[in-house]
Design an enzyme around this catalytic site. Structure first.
Site, short mmCIF file in Angstrom:
data_model
loop_
_atom_site.label_atom_id
_atom_site.label_comp_id
_atom_site.label_asym_id
_atom_site.label_seq_id
_atom_site.Cartn_x
_atom_site.Cartn_y
_atom_site.Cartn_z
N THR A 145 23.38 46.80 17.61
CA THR A 145 22.76 45.63 18.24
C THR A 145 21.24 45.77 18.26
O THR A 145 20.51 44.81 17.99
CB THR A 145 23.29 45.41 19.66
OG1 THR A 145 24.71 45.20 19.57
CG2 THR A 145 22.65 44.21 20.33
N CYS A 146 20.76 46.97 18.55
CA CYS A 146 19.32 47.20 18.63
C CYS A 146 18.64 46.92 17.30
O CYS A 146 17.57 46.31 17.24
CB CYS A 146 19.03 48.64 19.06
SG CYS A 146 19.88 49.14 20.57
N SER A 147 19.27 47.34 16.21
CA SER A 147 18.68 47.19 14.88
C SER A 147 18.89 45.81 14.27
O SER A 147 18.04 45.31 13.55
CB SER A 147 19.26 48.25 13.92
OG SER A 147 18.79 49.52 14.27
N LEU A 163 15.30 44.50 18.28
CA LEU A 163 13.98 44.73 17.71
C LEU A 163 13.56 43.62 16.74
O LEU A 163 12.43 43.11 16.84
CB LEU A 163 13.91 46.10 17.03
CG LEU A 163 12.60 46.46 16.32
CD1 LEU A 163 11.40 46.37 17.26
CD2 LEU A 163 12.71 47.85 15.70
N THR A 173 20.78 51.87 16.27
CA THR A 173 22.13 51.50 16.71
C THR A 173 22.36 50.02 16.36
O THR A 173 21.40 49.27 16.17
CB THR A 173 22.32 51.77 18.21
OG1 THR A 173 21.31 51.08 18.94
CG2 THR A 173 22.23 53.26 18.51
#
Length: 161
Positions: free
Chosen positions: A49-51, A55, A47
């Site tokens: 923001t996560c990517s 992370l 997704t």
């Protein structure tokens, strides 16, 4: 179920990881026993923001975490082990950040961090957070309000170690 907080013991659930030998169970008792672990949760692998930010920040700062006495950094999401492994590989996390599947949402439910993401076609997921866990006890808990990313960032967690 109330939300987990500093001072609480980590709940006993079994998570999973994809290894060279297939899917391996990861009991939380084993993951946290006798270690200092930074665990961060994301709503979903791949997704935006996560990517783009979450992370990568932990991958980038992995040596700084080790220098502050952190034994392991683990990313958890309500995704299957295959997706978590593929996301970790694509993000350069292999050998740095443990990519752990909470595929059935057991940890999200047990920590009170689950959220309804059905409006985004993602069913029940985990809220975005990070925590510092020492020998199975939550020392610090950093929860981001929905749609935000700051408290659970690698930089913020490092500042509190």
């Amino acid at each position: 179920m109330s939300m987990i907080q500093a001072g609480d013991r980590m709940p006993r659930v079994t998570l999973h990881m994809l290894t060279d030998d297939g899917i391996k169970p990861v009991p939380t008792d084993e993951l946290f026993a006798g270690k200092t672990v930074v665990l961060f949760a994301v709503p979903g692998a791949f997704t935006p923001t996560c990517s783009a930010r979450h992370l990568p920040g932990f991958v980038e700062h992995i040596d700084a975490f080790a220098a502050k006495g952190v034994d392991a950094v683990a990313c958890v999401a309500v995704n299957d082990p295959f997706v978590m492994a593929a996301w970790g590989a694509s993000a350069g996390a292999d050998g740095k950040v443990l990519m752990i599947s909470d595929g059935n949402g057991a940890l999200a439910e047990a920590t009170g961090t689950q959220m309804d993401a059905s409006k985004a076609a993602m069913a029940t997921r985990s809220q975005r957070y990070a925590m510092i866990v020492r020998d199975g006890t939550v020392e610090q808990f950093f929860l981001d309000p929905a749609g935000q990313f700051e408290a659970s960032s690698a930089e913020n967690v490092l500042a509190h170690l």
